[in-house]
Design a protein around this motif. Structure first.
Motif, mmCIF file in Angstrom:
data_model
loop_
_atom_site.group_PDB
_atom_site.id
_atom_site.type_symbol
_atom_site.label_atom_id
_atom_site.label_comp_id
_atom_site.label_asym_id
_atom_site.label_seq_id
_atom_site.Cartn_x
_atom_site.Cartn_y
_atom_site.Cartn_z
ATOM 1 N N ASP A 29 1.025 -1.078 0.223
ATOM 2 C CA ASP A 29 0.439 0.093 -0.120
ATOM 3 C C ASP A 29 0.792 1.502 -0.267
ATOM 4 O O ASP A 29 2.298 0.932 0.346
ATOM 5 C CB ASP A 29 -0.976 0.191 1.264
ATOM 6 N N ASP A 31 0.093 4.753 0.889
ATOM 7 C CA ASP A 31 -0.257 5.751 1.821
ATOM 8 C C ASP A 31 -0.517 5.506 3.176
ATOM 9 O O ASP A 31 -1.238 4.775 3.629
ATOM 10 C CB ASP A 31 -1.825 7.347 1.820
ATOM 11 N N ASP A 32 0.634 5.978 4.132
ATOM 12 C CA ASP A 32 0.556 5.262 5.297
ATOM 13 C C ASP A 32 1.395 3.978 5.458
ATOM 14 O O ASP A 32 1.520 3.364 6.600
ATOM 15 C CB ASP A 32 -0.552 5.266 6.639
ATOM 16 N N THR A 33 1.968 3.503 4.267
ATOM 17 C CA THR A 33 2.958 2.588 4.509
ATOM 18 C C THR A 33 3.988 2.420 3.865
ATOM 19 O O THR A 33 5.651 2.447 4.968
ATOM 20 C CB THR A 33 1.969 0.900 3.361
ATOM 21 N N GLY A 193 -6.573 5.574 3.457
ATOM 22 C CA GLY A 193 -5.265 6.607 4.117
ATOM 23 C C GLY A 193 -5.920 7.643 5.135
ATOM 24 O O GLY A 193 -6.967 6.532 5.907
ATOM 25 N N ASP A 229 -1.454 -0.693 5.840
ATOM 26 C CA ASP A 229 -1.403 0.116 7.802
ATOM 27 C C ASP A 229 -3.254 0.247 7.550
ATOM 28 O O ASP A 229 -3.180 -0.142 8.895
ATOM 29 C CB ASP A 229 -1.464 1.200 7.236
ATOM 30 N N ASN A 236 -9.461 0.494 4.025
ATOM 31 C CA ASN A 236 -9.399 -0.463 2.466
ATOM 32 C C ASN A 236 -7.551 -1.164 2.291
ATOM 33 O O ASN A 236 -7.839 -1.763 0.840
ATOM 34 C CB ASN A 236 -8.559 0.788 1.574
ATOM 35 N N ASP A 237 -7.119 -1.897 3.091
ATOM 36 C CA ASP A 237 -6.309 -3.181 2.360
ATOM 37 C C ASP A 237 -6.919 -4.033 2.467
ATOM 38 O O ASP A 237 -6.954 -5.372 3.188
ATOM 39 C CB ASP A 237 -5.011 -3.223 3.949
#
Ligand code: MG
Length: 269
Positions: A29, A31-33, A193, A229, A236-237
């Motif tokens: 991923d 964003d934030d990953t 996100g 994340d 969303n993951d």
């Protein structure tokens, strides 16, 4: 770090280090990953990704659109190979790299009529749902990228601390998603996100991306690794878990960097 949503360090470590087992492909991923929300990944993370694609197929699967990846990720890559894949807009698109160029492999766009209907429903929600109306917002809140509509409640221009602090546990957005689901059936509506809700065509999400990648490579999802994340329920993951792909939940880019380093060791030979 968690493995398939559980605390299971032993199993995770077995999967990626000590030369025991390198995944046959790795998906990250953004964003934030790989990067802080809406930022570029650090040079160290980009360098590690660059190295890893020389050993196994690597993909970025993200709610972000291709132009942002092109602007923030690709210029820092030393060299891109055909082993590097991009699945922007929550995997509603896939780009492959062939003969020094990016090719749009598929594109599940939402029709203009449907996009107007979605935008209208979002505007209604902005008026009628207290948690949205009362949120601080800075700049554009609805971004129409054809294959995906991103609803950033605090606005695209919001300072990082507002983006991160408005809904850190996703509770506000889960409530919004529930209300939106009543108005918009026939779409996937997922939290992504730091402060965003992503809307795509039904069953077009990161799970369909994992299935496509698996079919394209001829590698079972079970032999691939997904690092993200937002593997929590509604994140969303989390949709990728049903594919059988191995997953690692991370707290942010520093933890992802550690995993990249371990993968580089595990996949060295
Ligand atoms: Mg994320």
């Amino acid at each position: 770090m968690n493995f398939e949503g559980k605390n299971n360090h032993e199993h995770t470590d077995t999967f990626i280090s000590n030369g025991v087992r390198c995944p046959k492909a790795a998906i990250f991923d953004l964003d934030d990953t790989l990067a802080e929300s809406f930022q570029a990944p650090s040079p160290e993370v980009t360098a590690a990704l660059n190295q890893l694609q020389n050993r196994i197929p690597v993909a970025i699967m993200t709610g972000a659109g291709f132009p942002r990846i092109e602007r923030q990720v690709l210029p820092a890559m030393e060299s891109i190979t055909s082993n590097f894949y991009l699945f922007p807009n929550s995997s509603s698109q896939c780009y492959t790299f062939k003969e020094s160029e990016w090719h749009l492999e598929y594109n599940h766009i939402i029709s203009p009529e449907e996009r107007s209907k979605i935008t209208e429903a979002l505007h209604e929600c902005m008026q009628s749902i207290d948690v949205i109306r009362d949120a601080p917002h800075f700049g554009q809140q609805i971004v129409d990228r054809e294959a995906q509509i991103a609803f950033t409640i605090v606005g695209l221009e919001a300072p990082q601390e507002i983006k991160k602090g408005w809904d850190p546990d996703g509770a506000k957005r889960r409530a919004i998603v529930e209300m939106l689901s009543g108005k918009l059936s026939g779409y996937d509506i997922l939290i992504g996100g730091a402060s965003t809700i992503d809307i795509t065509r039904k069953d077009i999400n990161k799970a369909s991306g994992v299935h496509w990648f698996s079919g394209h490579l001829g590698v079972a999802p079970q032999d691939m690794l997904y690092v993200g994340d937002a593997l929590y329920p509604g994140g969303n993951d989390a949709v990728v878990i049903q594919t059988g792909v191995k997953t690692i939940q991370v707290s942010g880019p520093p933890e992802t960097k550690k995993i990249l380093d371990e993968l580089l060791i595990a996949c060295a030979s």
